[in-house]
Structures are given as C-alpha cells and as structure tokens.
Enzyme design. Sequence first.
Site, PDB file in Angstrom:
ATOM      1  N   HIS A  19     -32.080  56.961 -16.656  1.00 12.96           N
ATOM      2  CA  HIS A  19     -33.105  56.181 -17.356  1.00 12.96           C
ATOM      3  C   HIS A  19     -33.368  56.766 -18.740  1.00 12.96           C
ATOM      4  CE1 HIS A  19     -35.884  52.860 -17.009  1.00 12.96           C
ATOM      5  NE2 HIS A  19     -36.827  53.599 -17.554  1.00 12.96           N
TER       6      HIS A  19
ATOM      7  N   ARG B 285     -30.930  55.326 -20.966  1.00 14.41           N
ATOM      8  CA  ARG B 285     -31.364  53.954 -21.289  1.00 14.41           C
ATOM      9  C   ARG B 285     -32.393  53.996 -22.413  1.00 14.41           C
ATOM     10  NH1 ARG B 285     -32.010  48.656 -19.124  1.00 14.41           N
ATOM     11  NH2 ARG B 285     -34.151  47.958 -18.820  1.00 14.41           N
TER      12      ARG B 285
ATOM     13  N   HIS C 244     -35.202  43.166 -20.168  1.00 13.06           N
ATOM     14  CA  HIS C 244     -36.644  43.180 -19.933  1.00 13.06           C
ATOM     15  C   HIS C 244     -37.168  41.753 -19.830  1.00 13.06           C
ATOM     16  CE1 HIS C 244     -37.166  47.410 -21.908  1.00 13.06           C
ATOM     17  NE2 HIS C 244     -36.924  47.493 -20.612  1.00 13.06           N
TER      18      HIS C 244
ATOM     19  N   TYR D  31     -40.463  50.939 -27.397  1.00 13.13           N
ATOM     20  CA  TYR D  31     -39.465  51.624 -28.212  1.00 13.13           C
ATOM     21  C   TYR D  31     -39.797  51.582 -29.698  1.00 13.13           C
ATOM     22  CZ  TYR D  31     -37.034  51.779 -23.844  1.00 13.13           C
ATOM     23  OH  TYR D  31     -36.729  52.013 -22.536  1.00 13.13           O
TER      24      TYR D  31
END
Length: 304
Positions: free
Chosen positions: A246, A249, A272, A281
Amino acid sequence: MAHVDLNEAVDEFGRHLHAERGVSPHTLRAYLGDLADLCAYASDVGVTDPASLDVSLLRAWLARQHALGRARATLARRTAAVRAFTHHLHRRGLLDSDPGLLLGTPKKRRDLPSVLTQDDAARLLDTLDVEGPMGLRDLAVLEVLYGTGVRVSELCGLDVDDLDTGRRTIRVLGKGNRERTVPVGEPAVRAVEDWLRAGRPAVVTEDSGPALFLGARGGRLHPTSARRIVHSRISGAGAMPDLSPHGLRHTAATHLLEGGADLRSVQEILGHASLQTTQLYTHVSAERLKQVHRRAHPRAARDD
C-alpha cells in the site's frame, strides 16, 4: 418472521455482504469482527435481540471503544460497520427505525503516508537482485505495484491475459467487482515479460491456472506473500522507508501528481470510487513541497 438473535443477525448480514454487496474479504472480516464486539457488549448489558438496538446503546459502545484507546480510523470503520448493519436490519423489518442514522462519523486523521522519493524508487528497482525465477518475479511484482498503483489484492488477482503488452495496459478487477484498465510503463512490461519467459515456466504446475504471479510452489501468489516480498526487498535496498504494497500505491500516486497528473486521472488509475479519497494525495504533495521549502529556503525555517 422467525425470531433471530443478534449473533444470528450478524451472520446473516455477513452472508448478505459477501453474496450481494461483493465486499472484499478484508472488509468482510473487519466488519464481522466489529459487529462481534458489538454483540458481546450488547450481551453484557442484557440485549440479545436486534429489535432492542437503539442509538444510546450504540453510542455507549462507541464511547467504550474510544475509552479503550482505539485509533480514529478504527472508530470510523466500526461506526460504518454499525450503520451498514442497522440499515440492513431496518430494511429486513427487524428494526422499526434505523438508529445508525443518528450516529456521527468520527473523522479519520489524514496522516501523511510514508512514500519513497523518486530517487529511492529508481534505486530500489534498478539495483534489485533478479537472480533465478523468484528474483524475476519479485522485480515484476515491485514494478507493477509501483508502476500502476494497484492494490495488492488486485495484483494477486491478475491473470496472464490481463496484461496487454501491445497497448501497455492491464485489466484490473477492483473493489466491488469494478473493472478498470490501467496503463503500465515500459519497465513494468519488460519485467513481466522476463518473468513470463524465464521465471514462471520454472515454477508453473497443473494447478497454477491462469494466474500471472505465482508462489514458489506454483500456486497463485497470496497477498501475504506479496507483502513479504515488498518488505524484504525494500529492507535489502537499505536507507529508505519500510513500506508495504500500500505504501508503493501511495508512492505511485504521489509521483503521478508530482509529475503533473490531474486528480481525476489519478482517481481513475487508482480505482477510487470517490474523488475525496484521491484528494489525500494533494495533501501529500503539498506537505512534501513544504518540507523541501523548509530545508532549502534560507528564510523558511520558523517555529510552527
């Protein structure tokens, strides 16, 4: 309608989530664990019938979770589990009204996730020991995780024909059985092709099926094994944060935004459902820029 007790109602809700909602095994386990805790609390205060669930009991249970020091993310998930459960009970006629609608949702603290720098990512992938079939596999796993930002469960679910080398895309089955097509960079394509040519044939068995990534015994690579690969390979590279799949990611999404990708495109690549999730982000990139500014600019340092 036949009488059901609270534990039976949770079991039936679990079957509903699995068969009709298509939730991931991880989410299913988490929700059922949360609701088992609720059932134990309800039993301690004398409630064993779904019809007796009310907002005061639910709030008291959540307050106890808070007093026990549960993380904010855990409290948010447990609230979501209860709200989904009471909604289901109300729809089935086991509750006259839905007390979950009266629960507030604890806000998750949006902690800055650890990510690799672009230099660290390049060093990890360019210096990886690829000796033997497992070395080729590990490089392909890391290249695909970082190069596409897919979830570890999505990576392990890939079949050989999900990769289109001509178009440089992979077909991914994500949460809620939603399928999406994700672009793949040349290094990842090359690493997968090397694995398919010289690695996979050495470990494939009659039971391997179409799985793209295989374990040492020829079965489909399990997410636990993929996590072990990532931790081990990053640890072996030295002098960089210890990340999970993750974390790769997170790294992929951060580097996309740093390279000028727009938020909607990153949302689509990551799969998403909500743009709000992807917006984390922008915070990541802004924080990284602030950190660079504080270190580099002579008049930036100050006590916050």
